[in-house]
Design an enzyme around this catalytic site. Structure first.
Site, PDB file in Angstrom:
ATOM      1  N   LEU A 151       4.006  65.900  40.890  1.00 23.94           N
ATOM      2  CA  LEU A 151       3.380  67.214  40.986  1.00 23.94           C
ATOM      3  C   LEU A 151       2.301  67.076  42.054  1.00 23.94           C
ATOM      4  O   LEU A 151       1.530  66.110  42.039  1.00 23.94           O
ATOM      5  CB  LEU A 151       2.753  67.650  39.657  1.00 23.94           C
ATOM      6  CG  LEU A 151       3.645  68.358  38.635  1.00 23.94           C
ATOM      7  CD1 LEU A 151       2.828  68.710  37.393  1.00 23.94           C
ATOM      8  CD2 LEU A 151       4.294  69.612  39.211  1.00 23.94           C
ATOM      9  N   ASP A 152       2.250  68.028  42.979  1.00 23.45           N
ATOM     10  CA  ASP A 152       1.241  67.968  44.024  1.00 23.45           C
ATOM     11  C   ASP A 152      -0.162  67.922  43.434  1.00 23.45           C
ATOM     12  O   ASP A 152      -0.389  68.344  42.297  1.00 23.45           O
ATOM     13  CB  ASP A 152       1.361  69.175  44.953  1.00 23.45           C
ATOM     14  CG  ASP A 152       2.613  69.111  45.820  1.00 23.45           C
ATOM     15  OD1 ASP A 152       3.194  68.018  45.923  1.00 23.45           O
ATOM     16  OD2 ASP A 152       3.001  70.149  46.374  1.00 23.45           O
ATOM     17  N   THR A 153      -1.098  67.433  44.237  1.00 29.83           N
ATOM     18  CA  THR A 153      -2.481  67.279  43.778  1.00 29.83           C
ATOM     19  C   THR A 153      -3.058  68.579  43.225  1.00 29.83           C
ATOM     20  O   THR A 153      -3.709  68.596  42.178  1.00 29.83           O
ATOM     21  CB  THR A 153      -3.373  66.786  44.931  1.00 29.83           C
ATOM     22  OG1 THR A 153      -2.802  65.596  45.487  1.00 29.83           O
ATOM     23  CG2 THR A 153      -4.774  66.485  44.437  1.00 29.83           C
ATOM     24  N   GLN A 238       7.181  75.285  47.122  1.00 25.25           N
ATOM     25  CA  GLN A 238       6.348  75.699  48.245  1.00 25.25           C
ATOM     26  C   GLN A 238       7.201  76.017  49.473  1.00 25.25           C
ATOM     27  O   GLN A 238       6.935  77.001  50.190  1.00 25.25           O
ATOM     28  CB  GLN A 238       5.331  74.599  48.594  1.00 25.25           C
ATOM     29  CG  GLN A 238       4.268  74.369  47.519  1.00 25.25           C
ATOM     30  CD  GLN A 238       4.685  73.336  46.487  1.00 25.25           C
ATOM     31  OE1 GLN A 238       5.874  73.136  46.226  1.00 25.25           O
ATOM     32  NE2 GLN A 238       3.696  72.690  45.890  1.00 25.25           N
TER      33      GLN A 238
END
Length: 283
Positions: A151-153, A238
């Protein structure tokens, strides 16, 4: 009389009996230290002797110790490349133990679900002073836990952790993908036209991305969207919206492979139930 009363009574009797009694009481304490030292030496020797092969197999989650004995006697187990059929055989934790050709992990498999907060790194480079998900999960287990997927930051939501390499590998490359539902917030309202494009399939990185469902979030502005997909490609959500001219400003994974955030506050984790684990392994 309580245990403490009895102990106190013994000490009082020793003082009343004069110096000889006191001397005897003092000598009586000496073997306790020796016994403790003996126990510590015994523990150390036991650890160096290794762990019984059937326990090693049971800890790896293959089967019970009793069933492990059956498989061992049948020749299903090898240690450092050699078949072992001896009952009570002991191995070291660094030995290469295989069951039907598959390497085993002697640690008991553990599975945790984290509701990841925003601003925590999952993997990769960490900026100076940055926090990682292991700052939260570090005390969950003595075993080395790894996140399944990423999971992205700035992303939030469900993230699975385990020391079960086999399950992690299967989930990393699922045959039919993994059901995931995201609650998204975009930098502007999603038009009805683009909503329909997403439903029909949008080409992302030259591949048509098929979504299971997409819709506006009920009673919320039209820049908040619910998205269900099975793709686990990095940054796929995204990239999808960027292709259509939108920026994802908030991303929250609320469902992962049947697991949900119910009763799991942000920044907290919990162990998986047996039924949840069975469902994951059947994906």
């Amino acid at each position: 009389m309580s245990r403490n009363d009895k102990s106190s009574g013994g000490k009082m009797s020793g003082r009343q009996g004069g110096g000889e009694r006191k001397k005897s009481y003092s000598r009586g304490n000496a073997p306790v230290k020796k016994n403790t030292e003996a126990k510590e030496k015994s523990k150390s020797a036991s650890a160096s002797d290794g762990i019984r092969l059937n326990k090693y197999i049971a800890n790896a989650g293959v089967c019970s110790r009793r069933d492990a004995d059956i498989y061992i006697s049948a020749g299903n187990v090898t240690v450092n490349g050699k078949t072992v059929t001896e009952m009570g055989y002991k191995v070291q934790l660094n030995d290469d133990v295989k069951f039907d050709g598959r390497s085993l992990n002697p640690e008991k498999p553990e599975y945790f679900l984290l509701n990841k907060p925003k601003g925590f790194f999952t993997t990769g480079s960490v900026v100076k002073g940055g926090r990682t998900v292991m700052d939260i999960m570090g005390k969950a287990s003595k075993s080395k836990l790894d996140p399944v997927g990423k999971l992205d930051t700035q992303a939030m939501g469900l993230l699975l952790f385990t020391n079960d390499g086999t399950l992690a590998k299967n989930l990393a490359k699922p045959k039919n993908g993994i059901r995931q539902i995201y609650h998204l917030e975009l930098n502007k309202s999603l038009s009805q036209e683009d909503l329909e494009k997403i439903r029909e399939g949008v080409f992302v990185d030259k591949t048509k991305l098929i979504v299971q469902d997409v819709s506006y979030v009920t009673d919320r502005p039209k820049n908040e969207v619910g998205l269900e997909i099975k793709s686990i490609k990095p940054h796929i959500v995204q990239k999808l919206f960027k292709t259509l001219g939108y920026e994802v400003v908030k991303l929250d994974r609320v469902v992962y492979g049947g697991l949900t955030k119910k009763d799991l506050p942000r920044g907290r984790f919990r162990s998986l139930t047996q039924q949840e684990l069975i469902n994951l392994k059947n994906l």
